[in-house]
Design an enzyme around this catalytic site. Sequence first.
Site, mmCIF file in Angstrom:
data_model
loop_
_atom_site.group_PDB
_atom_site.id
_atom_site.type_symbol
_atom_site.label_atom_id
_atom_site.label_comp_id
_atom_site.label_asym_id
_atom_site.label_seq_id
_atom_site.Cartn_x
_atom_site.Cartn_y
_atom_site.Cartn_z
ATOM 1 C CB SER A 1 -0.943 -0.054 1.208
ATOM 2 O OG SER A 1 -1.973 0.909 1.110
ATOM 3 C CG ASP B 1 -5.975 -2.505 -4.373
ATOM 4 O OD1 ASP B 1 -6.670 -1.833 -3.604
ATOM 5 O OD2 ASP B 1 -4.829 -2.879 -4.108
ATOM 6 C CG HIS C 1 -5.253 -2.706 -0.196
ATOM 7 N ND1 HIS C 1 -4.596 -2.095 -1.251
ATOM 8 C CD2 HIS C 1 -4.752 -2.131 0.930
ATOM 9 C CE1 HIS C 1 -3.753 -1.205 -0.781
ATOM 10 N NE2 HIS C 1 -3.812 -1.212 0.544
#
Length: 518
Positions: free
Chosen positions: A211, A432, A460
């Site tokens: 991320s 995502d 994710h």
Amino acid sequence: MGADQVAVARSMPGDRVVWGPCGESPPLVDQALGQVVQQEPEPASPGVECATISVPLDYHQPWGQSIKLALNRIKGKVSRDANHLGTLLVNPGGPGASGRDLAEYVAAALPDKLAGRFDVVGFDPRGVGASEPALHCVDTARYFAPPRPDAVPHGAAAEQRLLSRAKEYADDCGDLWAWMLPYMTTENAARDMDSIREALGEPQISYLGYSYGTYLGAVYATLFPGRLKRLVLDSTVDPHGVWYDDNLSQDRAFDQRHRDFLAWTAKNNRVYKLGRSRKQTSFAWYSMRSRLATRPAGGVVGPSELDDIFTVGGYTDTIWPQLAQAWSSYVRKGDVQGLVNLYNRQAKQDAEEENTYAVYLSVQCRDAAWPRDWSTWHADMTRLNRSAPFMTWPNAWYNAPCAFWSVRGGAPMRVHSSPELPPILMLQSQRDAATPYSGALAMRSLFPGARMVVSGGGNHGVSLAGNTCVDRYLAAYLNDATLPPEGASCPGLPAPRPTQHLAGGGPTGHERLTELIG
């Protein structure tokens, strides 16, 4: 002092890491707020060592004021010879997430033979968790007391009330942390990573970032390309949108993922009885949200708490059965307990979460310029809310303190490739929501040596969470830098079963990974 001089200054000899047992620190007290933020020491995990190192607050003044970073290590089982691959540094993103739990997770999830060849190291970035100081800006129990005002403003007065809350948070952070906020940047976090590398005595490190951790990794790769052995970017941030535009892209992607959930619920109508089509389940969901505005479930879950609960479904579909069951029980039986339980587990704000939020804002508001005129925000959110109502306004208020932040944002670092960089492995799911696929393509275009494995689905974080195809590519790359072929892809995890929530026990697989990176 220029960027090169900063790097030279930090390459001077520094303290080496001294590892010791974990879990022996006293309760943490936030001096600014006068409250205990950790009631008791966390128990030590077998095989895990902990340490702290000092780093400069300002890398332009390396011998000036310092702060501390908390580290942990799961040491590899092989001796430091040709079979040992050195340090694998990990970061779960945020910004503001603690990396120490992720280090334990990664060490346990890697294949045994591969895990034994790395020392897996996690760290709490500056301002986070056990690093000192840890940022806290408000009294959590007061500021986040449920039910909060509806994040979707119905009229100018409601919008002004929400705007006042955002300004209050920004003002409180500025009052408490004026000396630290100018240095809460991704660039400084990347320099902290190199301080960790130096303190470990490693000429090079490997890095796995999820991320926001992918952007942190890309910034590190830009600053210190020759100090990377392996670089894995899982669920990649769009470096061109830092950070206002990236949030607008999130709004669109989260709305699409929420529609995926509504379609899944309709497909399983025999279980949940909330509608046979996505149109029907969408009507049922937004009707529930409207009812909660006047009668919060259990006096706790209003529309804003509902948004927080169901946002988790945008990160991982493994929680969809729990979301749908709680929703169904509320609508069909008037049972509020499922929603309240999910709030307490997934969305309740405690001091740890407020620390994450404080650091998130500190970094995002400082990294880049944000609109300071609220009319820009209002126009963008009003327009986008028409097509993407699930996330647009909640996400706006989450970031709205940046409109009032005491330290203005700078120019984001322009990440780029270098001949010194190793080949890069990127891992990405197609749908995502938090880091849309288009952003991963944008990042890959900046690093010609990167190869990307695309996974189906929309979870994710795709590695080390049960997808054996993705994990094979990851293991091959970490082992000997073997890259996947161009255009490599993997199927996503199977869609969850409606009865999956009945399994009981704690979170595993992707749900557990979501807790660490979401």
